[in-house]
Design an enzyme around this catalytic site. Structure first.
Site, PDB file in Angstrom:
ATOM      1  N   GLY A   1      40.112 -55.662  37.015  1.00 53.82           N
ATOM      2  CA  GLY A   1      40.178 -54.226  36.769  1.00 53.82           C
ATOM      3  C   GLY A   1      41.528 -53.768  36.239  1.00 53.82           C
ATOM      4  N   SER A   2      41.543 -52.726  35.424  1.00 49.86           N
ATOM      5  CA  SER A   2      42.768 -52.322  34.771  1.00 49.86           C
ATOM      6  C   SER A   2      42.543 -51.032  33.987  1.00 49.86           C
ATOM      7  CB  SER A   2      43.230 -53.441  33.841  1.00 49.86           C
ATOM      8  OG  SER A   2      42.113 -54.012  33.185  1.00 49.86           O
ATOM      9  N   ARG A   3      43.469 -50.715  33.082  1.00 50.84           N
ATOM     10  CA  ARG A   3      43.365 -49.488  32.302  1.00 50.84           C
ATOM     11  C   ARG A   3      43.910 -49.720  30.899  1.00 50.84           C
ATOM     12  NH1 ARG A   3      46.784 -44.496  34.310  1.00 50.84           N
ATOM     13  NH2 ARG A   3      47.752 -44.357  32.266  1.00 50.84           N
TER      14      ARG A   3
END
Length: 215
Positions: A184-186
């Site tokens: 998960g990340s952005r």
């Protein structure tokens, strides 16, 4: 000549480049436990979670082909639009949150030339947290028909490694794979002044498919 940024295929499943350090040990452990489970109940108990973990890794690191959408600016990431924020210099930042269930391969939002790829060390707070702006990140700049386009890959609480696929000076096509964020990340993209945003907060995006700007 094969595309150096393309994924590899293992057993019919396309796997993202850069996944091997996590994926290979997991798959190897699952294969070993399954082989030994035929002769030992103890290994059978181990085989269940290791096989499930290996299957999860294959899902996390999948790298599907995409039919690239026509449009000036397309989404660089699969995920959900977390925020749309006017910037002091007139640009608009569109932040896309990627959960562990999303595809983690990011794509070029426009065709152009990579003018810089800068890795910035930082923390690992959850990517949906405002403080994630100080996380480890890779800042990309592209020279495009719209001028300079900035894109930032931000690591999250689980994502401990960003893997850029392209060096400075590389010419890219719109929708081409440019890098991987593990788990998960952005991803943030900054639209130039005068470019209207076509997406809204809470909207799901697909890398290479969802158009970010409006005519």
């Amino acid at each position: 000549m094969p595309d150096s940024t393309s994924s590899v295929s293992r057993g019919g499943v396309r796997i993202a480049r850069g996944a091997s350090p996590w994926l290979l040990p997991t798959v190897a452990t699952a294969a070993l436990s399954l082989a030994r489970a035929r002769k030992s109940g103890r290994w059978a108990a181990v085989a269940v979670p290791t096989t499930a973990l290996a299957a999860g890794m294959l899902w996390f690191f999948r790298d599907p082909e995409r039919e690239i959408t026509d449009g000036r600016v397309i989404s660089p990431a699969d995920g959900v639009v977390q925020s749309i924020m006017p910037w002091k210099d007139g640009r608009t930042r569109v932040a896309i949150f990627m959960s562990p269930l999303n595809v983690h391969v990011n794509r070029a939002p426009l065709a152009g030339t990579v003018t810089s790829v800068e890795h910035i060390p930082g923390g690992f707070v959850p990517a949906f947290n405002k403080e994630s702006e100080n996380n480890e990140r890779v800042v990309w700049h592209f020279d495009t028909e719209l001028g300079d386009i900035e894109m930032v890959q931000i690591a999250g609480a689980v994502a401990r490694r960003i893997v850029p696929y392209l060096p400075q000076g590389t010419k890219v096509e719109q929708g081409e794979r440019i890098g991987l964020i593990r788990f998960g990340s952005r991803v943030d993209i900054y639209l130039p002044e005068g470019i209207d945003v076509a997406v809204e907060v809470g909207q799901a995006t697909t890398a290479g498919v969802t158009r970010i700007d409006r005519d």
